[in-house]
Design a protein around this motif. Sequence first.
Motif, PDB file in Angstrom:
ATOM      1  N   LYS A 169       0.806  -1.225   0.000  1.00 41.65           N
ATOM      2  CA  LYS A 169       0.000   0.000   0.000  1.00 41.65           C
ATOM      3  C   LYS A 169       0.839   1.274   0.000  1.00 41.65           C
ATOM      4  O   LYS A 169       0.369   2.335  -0.427  1.00 41.65           O
ATOM      5  N   LYS A 220     -11.593  -3.185  -2.663  1.00 41.54           N
ATOM      6  CA  LYS A 220     -10.428  -2.984  -1.800  1.00 41.54           C
ATOM      7  C   LYS A 220     -10.066  -4.293  -1.096  1.00 41.54           C
ATOM      8  O   LYS A 220     -10.948  -5.053  -0.675  1.00 41.54           O
ATOM      9  N   GLU A 240      -8.579  -5.521   2.098  1.00 40.24           N
ATOM     10  CA  GLU A 240      -8.370  -4.938   3.424  1.00 40.24           C
ATOM     11  C   GLU A 240      -7.500  -5.817   4.313  1.00 40.24           C
ATOM     12  O   GLU A 240      -7.923  -6.306   5.352  1.00 40.24           O
ATOM     13  N   PRO A 263      -7.048   0.239  -4.472  1.00 40.81           N
ATOM     14  CA  PRO A 263      -8.145  -0.297  -5.285  1.00 40.81           C
ATOM     15  C   PRO A 263      -7.671  -1.376  -6.256  1.00 40.81           C
ATOM     16  O   PRO A 263      -6.661  -1.190  -6.941  1.00 40.81           O
TER      17      PRO A 263
END
Length: 512
Positions: free
Chosen positions: A245, A359, A361, A369
């Motif tokens: 991320k 997404k 998570e 995304p």
Amino acid sequence: MLWIFDTFGKVKKMNQFLCLIFVVVATTALGIGTAREVPNSRVNVLLLGASGNLAEKYLWQGFYNIHTTGLRTGDEIHVYPAATKNFEKANPILQRILVNNITTTDEEHKKQFLANNVSPYTQLRSDEQYKALGEKIKKDTIASGKRDAGLLVYMSVPPKFFGSISQYINDYLRPSSPDAWLRVIVEKPFGVNLMSAKDLAETLYKNLDVKEILLVDHYMGKQGLDAIRQLRKANPEFDKAFLNKNEVSKVEVAMLETEDCKGRTGFYDEVGVIRDTMQNHLMMMVALLGMDLEHADKTEADARRAVFDKLQTAAINDILHLAQYEDYNNHVNEDRAKWDEPLLDEPSKTPSYASIALKLENNIWEGVPFIFRSGKALDSRRAYTKVTFKNGGQLLFNLQGTTDGIDGSAIHCSLTLCASKLNLPEAWDHVDNSAEHFHAVGPKIPNAYEVLLRSALEGDVNNFVRLPEVIESWRVWSPLLRDLPKLELSTYKHGADLIPKDKLVESKHDEL
């Protein structure tokens, strides 16, 4: 007596026995005149649906090619073709397939394969027929003088037969040797939603162990998909530092086709784009990119399922674009007229194109995304996984077609550090390894179905999907599928490029 020269050039005598040993060792070392070792073990294969379309196009050629090149395990294969049709109907079709659809440059070798490694067609509809086949397989194996390595059952049949066939396999076809394995390949569809997938699992689990069930997603046999796995394993430091991320702005997984649905609307109108490609092929792309490598070294199927477990449930608000090509309803009615079925009372609401952002998570990918994109009747045929980094660089795994100028099965990275930092996956070659780019192509490999057949026969189960993965995948998509009939579809012309329009919507979606 025979004469040879020793290492000092002196002539020496050698008796015939010692000379024979010398010649055998020498020719073996040089690869001269050596025949392939005769296998001492045998894998029996039951091909259900032996005269069907899949067998005709891919499976028979795959089995012949594997027989020709041999298995890594050293096992011989012996195929038992079967289906529900009686011998009089099925055998002429089967013989036509065996004659016309197995291509070779060595007709004598093919003749030997059909004579020695393929049994006559068997009709299988009843307990008695399955029982008789089980007894025949055991007798044939004993008569061959080879060890029973295992039984592979390929169920190229509709899902409604899975339950009864799995019971017959359990009752009559399990290998009697404790060392022999059983593997059952099941073709999709694996349900149409979460509930039906759970029903399928319950049906199969009554008679088969989870490790015996191999679900086929033919994309798992494609080199460009395996490249994700191989590049990550070859570059653990890069993987940890950049595929996360903090470095990635978005991930795209796509399967785009120029072909429309004409002639196949009877199937497609019940399925639509999400069930056809997103719930299976594109989910595998996401799984191989998102899975924990350390976990995958133990059980990859569990590592892939863990990705699905952390993927958000798809909802209406996640849709970027949902559309249907303009001639779709005309194609539905043309097909219905051809099949003497009533025409549509109102336009179909089945989408032929979708772009959806979800997404993942988990700690590594939180907030990034993952954009799923797939459709029919588009401007180009291509499939790819694309990682876009926050600094503008990209890592592309191209499966087929041409994406961003990269053609065929390839890995391309425009991130500057890729050229100096990335290691090639085994057997891949550089095309461009300049200071700005890393571009590699893989070795020539067989088609996806042959790759999967070999994987099943050799016990490489990572190329197959497991039922727990399927159930998690349906958990992600079923709520959205339930709500789709409420939505209005936009339309697009045959041959349209919809990605530029998608990207405008993506930017607005990211701001939400």
